[in-house]
Design an enzyme around this catalytic site. Structure first.
Site, short mmCIF file in Angstrom:
data_model
loop_
_atom_site.label_atom_id
_atom_site.label_comp_id
_atom_site.label_asym_id
_atom_site.label_seq_id
_atom_site.Cartn_x
_atom_site.Cartn_y
_atom_site.Cartn_z
N GLN A 152 0.82 -1.03 0.02
CA GLN A 152 0.05 0.05 -0.09
C GLN A 152 0.90 1.29 0.02
OE1 GLN A 152 -3.53 -0.29 0.37
NE2 GLN A 152 -3.72 2.05 0.10
N PHE A 153 1.49 1.74 -1.00
CA PHE A 153 2.44 2.78 -1.34
C PHE A 153 1.53 4.05 -0.87
CE2 PHE A 153 0.02 3.58 -5.28
CZ PHE A 153 0.12 4.78 -5.27
N THR A 154 0.26 4.13 -0.71
CA THR A 154 -0.55 5.40 -0.44
C THR A 154 -0.70 5.61 1.03
OG1 THR A 154 -2.67 4.20 -0.02
CG2 THR A 154 -1.99 5.06 -2.33
#
Length: 151
Positions: A78-80
């Site tokens: 989950q890069f966000t």
């Protein structure tokens, strides 16, 4: 490295029209990787997550760990989690690791969990995914390795 850990009684992830991971009881872990992360961050998070005492014992007290309940993990990259929303309306993702670096660390994280005897199911790195789960409690914790390793 940041992890959002959510206790779940069931969870699944779909990517490209297929189920890529599914668990019955345990944690949904959303994992974000930043540029400075090392294997020390991986080890810190794995140890913390595996031994978190957030499952109920026979007295309905949160005293049991994932290992105690023989739980599984649905691990989602989950890069966000490294989105910076302080300026403007569009998040800035400059703190998120580049895809190759992030995938390497994500794979190391999952491998380290498996080495602890945890059944790990995953999404598809870099893909658009639909994650479905039932959050029990609800119990949701955010763990940031930098906040603890830097001290």
């Amino acid at each position: 490295m940041k992890a959002v850990v959510q206790r779940a009684k069931d969870a699944s992830v779909h990517a490209d029209g297929q189920i890529t991971g599914k668990i019955a009881n345990g944690f949904v872990v959303l994992l974000g990787v930043t540029h400075e992360d090392t294997i020390e961050d991986v080890n810190y998070l794995v140890n913390k997550i595996v031994h978190l005492r957030v499952f109920e014992d026979e007295f309905n007290k949160m005293n049991l760990s994932l290992k105690d309940v023989n739980g599984s993990i649905l691990s989602i990259s989950q890069f966000t989690l490294y989105g910076d929303t302080r300026k403007g309306r569009r998040p800035n993702f400059m703190k998120a690791a580049k895809p190759d670096e992030a995938k390497y660390m994500y794979d190391r994280f999952n491998k380290a969990l498996r080495e602890q005897g945890i059944d790990v199911e995953t999404g598809k790195f870099g893909a658009m995914m639909d994650v479905t789960f039932t959050n029990v409690g609800p119990v949701t914790l955010i763990i940031d390795s930098r906040e603890n390793l830097d001290k």
